[in-house]
Design a protein around this motif. Structure first.
Motif, mmCIF file in Angstrom:
data_model
loop_
_atom_site.group_PDB
_atom_site.id
_atom_site.type_symbol
_atom_site.label_atom_id
_atom_site.label_comp_id
_atom_site.label_asym_id
_atom_site.label_seq_id
_atom_site.Cartn_x
_atom_site.Cartn_y
_atom_site.Cartn_z
ATOM 1 N N VAL A 1 -20.987 -4.990 42.707
ATOM 2 C CA VAL A 1 -21.919 -6.119 42.588
ATOM 3 C C VAL A 1 -23.303 -5.621 42.173
ATOM 4 N N ARG A 2 -23.773 -4.575 42.822
ATOM 5 C CA ARG A 2 -25.106 -4.055 42.500
ATOM 6 C C ARG A 2 -25.144 -3.471 41.088
ATOM 7 N N THR A 3 -24.062 -2.858 40.655
ATOM 8 C CA THR A 3 -23.998 -2.321 39.293
ATOM 9 C C THR A 3 -24.129 -3.442 38.273
ATOM 10 N N LEU A 4 -23.399 -4.532 38.485
ATOM 11 C CA LEU A 4 -23.478 -5.663 37.566
ATOM 12 C C LEU A 4 -24.855 -6.321 37.626
ATOM 13 N N ASP A 5 -25.443 -6.372 38.804
ATOM 14 C CA ASP A 5 -26.800 -6.904 38.926
ATOM 15 C C ASP A 5 -27.774 -6.103 38.071
ATOM 16 N N ARG A 6 -27.665 -4.775 38.121
ATOM 17 C CA ARG A 6 -28.537 -3.913 37.311
ATOM 18 C C ARG A 6 -28.256 -4.112 35.827
ATOM 19 N N PHE A 7 -26.985 -4.310 35.477
ATOM 20 C CA PHE A 7 -26.633 -4.545 34.074
ATOM 21 C C PHE A 7 -27.350 -5.784 33.549
ATOM 22 N N PHE A 8 -27.284 -6.879 34.291
ATOM 23 C CA PHE A 8 -27.906 -8.112 33.810
ATOM 24 C C PHE A 8 -29.424 -7.991 33.749
ATOM 25 N N ASP A 9 -30.014 -7.306 34.725
ATOM 26 C CA ASP A 9 -31.464 -7.105 34.703
ATOM 27 C C ASP A 9 -31.892 -6.256 33.504
ATOM 28 N N ASN A 10 -31.237 -5.109 33.333
ATOM 29 C CA ASN A 10 -31.719 -4.113 32.381
ATOM 30 C C ASN A 10 -31.260 -4.333 30.950
ATOM 31 N N TYR A 11 -30.051 -4.878 30.766
ATOM 32 C CA TYR A 11 -29.473 -4.926 29.427
ATOM 33 C C TYR A 11 -29.296 -6.341 28.879
ATOM 34 N N VAL A 12 -29.614 -7.342 29.681
ATOM 35 C CA VAL A 12 -29.654 -8.727 29.188
ATOM 36 C C VAL A 12 -31.078 -9.267 29.307
#
Length: 217
Positions: free
Chosen positions: A92-103
């Motif tokens: 969950v935290r990995t996907l959260d970082r993905f959306f913050d940083n790369y979207v």
């Protein structure tokens, strides 16, 4: 004491926290950042003046992801947004970082570039941001081929991030039809009552979107 949230309804990062609050029907006072008094209060709490900021009795909590972690720790509700299992929580935290940083980050780069005086705009940076969004959409399309929500079958912190970030990203750099899984996921997020409420509350401010808000959603 009532939770106090310094935020603006049109901000994607504020919507991220609002979704978490709405998911668990947590009562709070919205200190809407559309007036000088609320802005002065925010500056006194957090000199960087970034929002959202949550005040919970003697605690001042900054950053959207940390606010959601704080809510789960101190104000748990029926919807657990970070799994108890540490391995699932890591996803969950990995996907959260993905959306913050790369979207969100490349999307906002494009928007902020539009706000700059024309002589100071960065077309190369915008092209890089658009390329990053296409890459992010492509990666996410593969992930969402077998998932209902970002980290699996359960709505989570990652979806709180995905909802507003994909919402505005599609306005800024449209999610191409070849990314059908991402487009379908965005529609599921729009149908989620907590995010639908946040979208409706932000609707009066659409005229302020620098690139021009599309007549949809």
């Amino acid at each position: 004491m009532t939770l106090k949230l310094y935020a603006h309804p049109f901000s994607s990062y504020c919507q991220k926290v609002l979704i978490a609050l709405y998911e668990n029907a947590l009562p709070f006072e919205l200190r809407k950042l559309d007036n000088a008094q609320a802005a002065e209060e925010l500056a006194a709490l957090w000199p960087l003046k970034r929002f959202p900021v949550l005040v919970d009795e003697d605690r001042t909590v900054m950053e959207a992801s940390i606010i959601i972690e704080h809510l789960q720790l101190y104000h748990p509700g029926p919807v657990r947004l970070i799994p108890e299992d540490p391995r699932a929580a890591l996803e969950v935290r990995t996907l959260d970082r993905f959306f913050d940083n790369y979207v969100s980050t490349p999307q906002q780069k494009i928007v902020f570039n539009q706000i700059r005086p024309e002589a100071h705009r960065d077309p190369h940076g915008v092209a890089e941001a658009r390329a990053m969004l296409d890459t992010a959409y492509g990666w996410l399309d593969g992930v969402m081929a077998s998932r209902e929500w970002a980290a699996g079958t359960t709505f989570s912190l990652a979806d709180c991030a995905a909802a507003p970030f994909l919402f505005y990203a599609d306005w800024t750099h449209a999610i191409d039809a070849r990314f059908a899984n991402v487009r379908a996921y965005r529609q599921r997020l729009l149908a989620r009552p907590s995010f639908a409420r946040a979208v409706d509350e932000a609707r009066p401010y659409r005229a302020f979107f620098p690139l021009g808000a599309p007549d949809r959603d």
